[in-house]
Design a protein around this motif. Structure first.
Motif, short mmCIF file in Angstrom:
data_model
loop_
_atom_site.label_atom_id
_atom_site.label_comp_id
_atom_site.label_asym_id
_atom_site.label_seq_id
_atom_site.Cartn_x
_atom_site.Cartn_y
_atom_site.Cartn_z
N HIS A 1 1.72 -6.71 0.45
CA HIS A 1 0.28 -6.95 0.48
C HIS A 1 -0.36 -5.63 0.87
CE1 HIS A 1 -3.40 -9.26 1.00
NE2 HIS A 1 -3.63 -8.46 2.02
N ILE A 2 -1.01 -5.01 -0.09
CA ILE A 2 -1.66 -3.74 0.15
C ILE A 2 -3.15 -3.94 -0.07
CG2 ILE A 2 -1.87 -1.34 -0.59
CD1 ILE A 2 1.04 -1.58 -1.59
N SER B 1 -4.06 5.04 -1.40
CA SER B 1 -3.70 5.86 -2.55
C SER B 1 -2.26 6.31 -2.38
CB SER B 1 -4.64 7.07 -2.67
OG SER B 1 -4.49 7.89 -1.53
N GLY B 2 -1.66 6.72 -3.44
CA GLY B 2 -0.28 7.15 -3.37
C GLY B 2 0.66 6.10 -3.90
N LYS B 3 1.92 6.26 -3.57
CA LYS B 3 2.96 5.40 -4.11
C LYS B 3 3.33 4.31 -3.09
CE LYS B 3 4.68 9.22 -6.76
NZ LYS B 3 5.66 10.25 -6.91
N ALA B 4 3.75 3.19 -3.61
CA ALA B 4 4.24 2.09 -2.78
C ALA B 4 5.55 1.61 -3.35
CB ALA B 4 3.23 0.95 -2.75
N VAL B 5 6.44 1.21 -2.47
CA VAL B 5 7.74 0.70 -2.90
C VAL B 5 7.90 -0.69 -2.32
CG1 VAL B 5 10.25 0.99 -2.71
CG2 VAL B 5 8.77 3.00 -2.98
N GLY C 1 21.60 2.92 -0.33
CA GLY C 1 21.40 4.30 -0.82
C GLY C 1 19.98 4.72 -0.55
N GLY C 2 19.57 5.79 -1.17
CA GLY C 2 18.25 6.33 -0.93
C GLY C 2 17.23 5.91 -1.98
N ILE C 3 16.00 6.21 -1.68
CA ILE C 3 14.90 6.00 -2.63
C ILE C 3 14.22 7.35 -2.80
CG2 ILE C 3 12.69 4.89 -3.04
CD1 ILE C 3 13.65 2.55 -1.38
N ASN C 4 14.13 7.81 -4.03
CA ASN C 4 13.45 9.09 -4.32
C ASN C 4 12.25 8.78 -5.19
OD1 ASN C 4 15.41 10.81 -3.07
ND2 ASN C 4 16.76 10.32 -4.77
N LEU C 5 11.09 9.33 -4.78
CA LEU C 5 9.88 9.15 -5.57
C LEU C 5 9.45 10.48 -6.16
CD1 LEU C 5 7.89 6.81 -3.17
CD2 LEU C 5 9.23 6.18 -5.15
#
Length: 121
Positions: free
Chosen positions: A100-101, A106-110, A117-121
């Protein structure tokens, strides 16, 4: 809107309040609503919670909620905000993921549940 037919959102809120009153997410909302209402409206809420399948009782609760909202727009705004928050909580039960945003974002949401493992944006 008048006494004939309450606004659809109010009708939905009344039905959900009546049927979900025992849940953790909506129980707090039901208690808050009771504190805000007149004795007549409180009685309508209690009657709807006792028999959530009774369309007449839920309809009366809808009308009482609409009257309360018209008499006090601040109550209406707060009711809708709390209702939306409770809906998010109820959907998050059972290990599911809910995002819920709101606001100026602004920007990225995951959105993720189990990440190995990792998350790369």
């Amino acid at each position: 809107m008048g006494d004939d037919m309450p606004e659809p959102v109010i009708m939905t809120m009344a039905a959900v309040l009546a049927t979900k009153a025992a849940t953790s997410a909506f129980g707090g909302l039901v208690r808050w609503v009771k504190e805000q209402l007149s004795p007549e409206a409180r009685a309508a809420l209690e009657a709807a919670v006792e028999a959530p399948e009774d369309e007449v009782r839920v309809g009366e609760l809808s009308r009482e909620l609409e009257r309360a909202e018209q008499a006090n727009p601040e109550f209406g705004r707060e009711l809708r905000e709390r209702y939306d928050r409770a809906k998010v909580e109820i959907h998050a039960d059972g290990g599911s993921v809910v995002s819920h945003i709101s606001g100026d974002v602004s920007g990225k949401a995951v959105q993720a549940r189990d990440v190995h493992g990792g998350i790369n944006l």
